[in-house]
Design a protein around this motif. Structure first.
Motif, PDB file in Angstrom:
ATOM      1  N   PRO A  93      12.070  -2.432  35.615  1.00  0.00           N
ATOM      2  CA  PRO A  93      11.078  -1.731  36.447  1.00  0.00           C
ATOM      3  C   PRO A  93      10.758  -2.489  37.721  1.00  0.00           C
ATOM      4  O   PRO A  93      10.725  -3.724  37.747  1.00  0.00           O
ATOM      5  CB  PRO A  93       9.853  -1.632  35.526  1.00  0.00           C
ATOM      6  CG  PRO A  93      10.021  -2.739  34.544  1.00  0.00           C
ATOM      7  CD  PRO A  93      11.498  -2.899  34.339  1.00  0.00           C
ATOM      8  N   ASP A  94      10.495  -1.728  38.769  1.00  0.00           N
ATOM      9  CA  ASP A  94      10.225  -2.280  40.091  1.00  0.00           C
ATOM     10  C   ASP A  94       9.116  -1.423  40.710  1.00  0.00           C
ATOM     11  O   ASP A  94       9.329  -0.247  41.014  1.00  0.00           O
ATOM     12  CB  ASP A  94      11.513  -2.193  40.923  1.00  0.00           C
ATOM     13  CG  ASP A  94      11.387  -2.817  42.301  1.00  0.00           C
ATOM     14  OD1 ASP A  94      10.254  -3.116  42.728  1.00  0.00           O
ATOM     15  OD2 ASP A  94      12.434  -2.987  42.966  1.00  0.00           O
ATOM     16  N   ASN A  95       7.938  -2.010  40.859  1.00  0.00           N
ATOM     17  CA  ASN A  95       6.763  -1.248  41.319  1.00  0.00           C
ATOM     18  C   ASN A  95       6.250  -1.760  42.660  1.00  0.00           C
ATOM     19  O   ASN A  95       6.282  -2.962  42.928  1.00  0.00           O
ATOM     20  CB  ASN A  95       5.623  -1.334  40.303  1.00  0.00           C
ATOM     21  CG  ASN A  95       5.942  -0.564  39.029  1.00  0.00           C
ATOM     22  OD1 ASN A  95       7.069  -0.182  38.771  1.00  0.00           O
ATOM     23  ND2 ASN A  95       4.926  -0.321  38.226  1.00  0.00           N
ATOM     24  N   VAL A  96       5.762  -0.818  43.469  1.00  0.00           N
ATOM     25  CA  VAL A  96       5.176  -1.144  44.771  1.00  0.00           C
ATOM     26  C   VAL A  96       3.670  -1.264  44.629  1.00  0.00           C
ATOM     27  O   VAL A  96       3.020  -0.387  44.036  1.00  0.00           O
ATOM     28  CB  VAL A  96       5.521  -0.058  45.805  1.00  0.00           C
ATOM     29  CG1 VAL A  96       4.841  -0.348  47.138  1.00  0.00           C
ATOM     30  CG2 VAL A  96       7.031   0.049  45.982  1.00  0.00           C
ATOM     31  N   PHE A  97       3.099  -2.344  45.170  1.00  0.00           N
ATOM     32  CA  PHE A  97       1.657  -2.537  45.247  1.00  0.00           C
ATOM     33  C   PHE A  97       1.256  -2.581  46.722  1.00  0.00           C
ATOM     34  O   PHE A  97       1.818  -3.362  47.499  1.00  0.00           O
ATOM     35  CB  PHE A  97       1.226  -3.850  44.596  1.00  0.00           C
ATOM     36  CG  PHE A  97       1.199  -3.853  43.090  1.00  0.00           C
ATOM     37  CD1 PHE A  97       1.855  -2.891  42.343  1.00  0.00           C
ATOM     38  CD2 PHE A  97       0.511  -4.850  42.410  1.00  0.00           C
ATOM     39  CE1 PHE A  97       1.843  -2.912  40.959  1.00  0.00           C
ATOM     40  CE2 PHE A  97       0.476  -4.889  41.017  1.00  0.00           C
ATOM     41  CZ  PHE A  97       1.145  -3.909  40.287  1.00  0.00           C
TER      42      PHE A  97
END
Length: 646
Positions: free
Chosen positions: A569-573
């Motif tokens: 998983p790769d999430n943008v904050f």
């Protein structure tokens, strides 16, 4: 003159005609509304005859109060005051008549002022026990009750159509249009109709859907007009979307995608449809793609809670970064993508763009089901924090300061002993598999992504599309935008054996990365051995009126491709925003700064929980809808002729 013998035939024809309601549009105190064509039940057994009530088409606006209130109605003002904070559909103009639950006609107040500035209301008993509170339109002749939808103007052109779900679970285009509007009209139902429960955790959550997902009863375009004309409506809703509906979500519209989910720039590439407008800054930066409508809408509209996109090579993460939102590329294969147009089944993932990380977690759980763990209580964050690409950030810039400050705050929050900068190429050279020792990551993976998306989409999308179109249109070929054409042409130019090589190289990298760099933890509460950060957007303008070069194959390897090949998983904050010069306004405008966080494959639930905790700690702020992450007017909205509709 018609003969008498033909009159019965004419009468038969008239009798066979069908007149179906598709709803009605009205304006109530300068706010546009849509009256749903689907009855919620009969509120009255006899016509309501109160001449002073406002009426249009035989409908009058009313308020239903299903909560227990005092017989005198003394506690109604406080209740209604709370509604104004919770809901954007209800307003005091619905107070002409109020139906109260649990009271007989003998104890109901007949007339009373219930809200500051509102006229006196007729207060009547609510006989139906299963009608939720909220604003409605009552058919005064039949006694049937219909839901009220507030209408909004899609000023950033994010949607292809507003939608309405019928009682049979099919969808239909919303038959409504705001007068004098130059954009799509979207309708949203009152939030008061819905109560969230463990079974319906998304009850009333308003969702936009990228137009590559099937919705029962609707045609989809995949960003291509010829596709929309050629194929019939979907017979069933894609399971990924149905999971959200089953959890209570309300689908309010189809949203624009770049064509066939390929990455496109607004100028020159978007031919069949116009690219959505990024609401941030001067409103003329690229919204990124391919989940362009999803990012633009969540960035622009407070009335929209969440949007469903898809990410193959960055199609959620790019728009999330451009609009300053939370967004996720999940672990691969968490939910079936049946009923979704493929770019590459090997790499495709469904995910979300959202402002509120609490809703984000609930949406993930609803869509991914048992393949997702929501860390509602027992969580233990990894105490190792890696950074990649931070050393290449330009010094002495506000965005660089913001990114470094976040990394340090995160390390402190999770109890890490500082930050550890990693060089993926150096790690690969030192610990890479023997079978490819001496081959750099760039050399091994440069053509992997381009090969997978072109070879797989040519077989699954282009070939059947071309054949079906030729059969329907005398051998003709449909129009396709420049980017898909260029990518498909590149895919045609390489041997089929490259696809096998690409799958092998992807697997080699995935196995190495998931064991040597970001492995899972033996501790279930921690799940991941470490957290990996890399820079996202840095507040640099990307004007939509800038011409680029001719499109080609998306070759190369960089940090954004790590999750694509590793399946982690790769999430943008969103971190904040910085001032950047605009060539449009000739002033500095605020543009988002974001960071990407990765954890081990299968540990998706850690990141939305981490986002919520960092918001509570003050490390992050929930972005607002509007021209900046702090809210404010979208510059495209200036000088609207009908400002009242906003």
């Amino acid at each position: 003159m018609a003969s008498l013998g033909k009159i019965p035939l004419a009468a038969q024809a008239v009798a066979a005609a069908q007149l179906l309601s598709t709803g009605a549009s009205v304006t109530l105190d300068n706010v546009p509304y849509y009256i749903s064509p689907f009855s919620q039940g009969r509120l009255l057994s006899a016509p309501l005859s109160i001449p002073s009530l406002p009426q249009a088409f035989g409908f009058t606006p009313i308020t239903v109060v299903a909560e227990d209130v005092a017989a005198t109605g003394d506690d109604l003002p406080a209740l209604l005051g709370n509604w104004t904070a919770r809901d954007d559909v209800w307003q005091p103009a619905f107070l002409s008549a109020v139906f109260l639950a649990g009271h007989s006609p003998s104890v109901c107040v007949t007339r009373r002022a219930l809200f500051p500035g509102a006229d006196r209301s007729f207060i009547l008993p609510l006989g139906a026990a299963d009608i939720p509170s909220g604003p409605y339109f009552l058919d005064t002749a039949s006694g049937e009750l219909y839901q009220a939808y507030r209408l909004y103007r899609d000023v950033v052109s994010a949607f292809t159509s507003g939608l309405l779900q019928a009682p049979d679970a099919t969808f239909q285009p919303l038959s409504a249009h705001i007068p004098a509007s130059d954009a799509q009209t979207i309708g949203v139902p009152s939030r008061l109709y819905f109560t969230r429960t463990p079974e319906k955790p998304l009850a009333g959550v308003r969702v936009g859907v990228k137009e590559i997902y099937d919705l029962a009863g609707l045609k989809k375009s995949n960003g291509n007009r010829a596709w929309w004309r050629l194929y019939p409506p979907a017979e069933a809703t894609a399971p990924a979307i149905q999971n959200l509906i089953d959890a209570g979500a309300v689908i309010v519209g189809y949203q624009k995608t770049s064509q066939f989910a390929n990455g496109e720039s607004p100028t020159a590439d978007w031919v069949d449809f116009m690219a959505p407008y990024n609401p941030r800054g001067d409103a003329y930066n690229s919204p990124s793609s391919s989940s362009s409508g999803a990012g633009a809408s969540v960035g622009a509209y407070e009335w929209l809670d969440i949007a469903v996109g898809s990410d193959t090579g960055g199609s959620i993460r790019g728009p999330a970064a451009s609009q300053g939102l939370f967004g996720n590329r999940p672990s691969t294969h968490l939910v079936t993508l049946s009923g979704v147009m493929p770019l590459s089944p090997t790499l495709d993932t469904p995910g979300f763009l959202v402002r509120d990380p609490a809703i984000w977690d609930a949406a993930n759980k609803a869509m991914y089901g048992d393949n997702y763990t929501s860390y509602t209580s027992n969580v233990k964050y990894p105490s190792k924090v890696y950074t990649a690409g931070f050393d290449s950030l330009p010094g002495s810039r506000p965005a660089t300061t913001m990114l470094n400050s976040f990394a340090e705050s995160l390390a402190s929050f999770v109890g890490a002993d500082g930050l550890e900068a990693i060089n993926l190429d150096a790690l690969w050279n030192a610990t890479g598999p023997e079978e490819v020792r001496g081959v750099s990551l760039g050399a091994m993976l440069s053509a992997t992504y381009a090969t997978l998306i072109t070879k797989e989409q040519i077989e699954l999308v282009r070939e059947p599309f071309y054949a079906d179109y030729a059969a329907a249109y005398d051998g003709r070929r449909p129009f396709v935008n420049p980017v898909p054409l260029a990518r498909w042409a590149w895919g045609d130019s390489i041997p089929d054996s490259w696809h096998t090589d690409a799958l092998r190289n992807k697997t080699i990298f995935m196995d190495w990365f998931n064991s040597e760099v970001l492995p899972a933890s033996d501790d279930d509460a921690q799940c991941s051995d470490a957290i990996l950060l890399y820079p996202g957007s840095t507040g640099s303008p990307s004007p939509r009126n800038r011409y680029g070069g001719a499109p080609g194959a998306p070759l190369g390897f960089g940090t954004s491709r790590i999750s694509v090949f590793s399946e982690a998983p790769d999430n943008v904050f969103p971190l904040g925003e910085v001032a950047a010069p605009s060539t449009i306004t000739l002033q500095d405008e605020m543009l988002p700064v974001t960071v990407n966080l990765m954890v081990a494959k299968g540990c998706d639930g850690l990141l939305p929980r981490l986002a919520q905790d960092l918001v509570k700690e003050g490390v992050l702020k929930v972005p607002k809808a509007g021209g900046t992450l702090e809210g404010g007017e979208i510059l495209l909205k200036r000088d609207l002729e009908m400002e009242a509709i906003w």
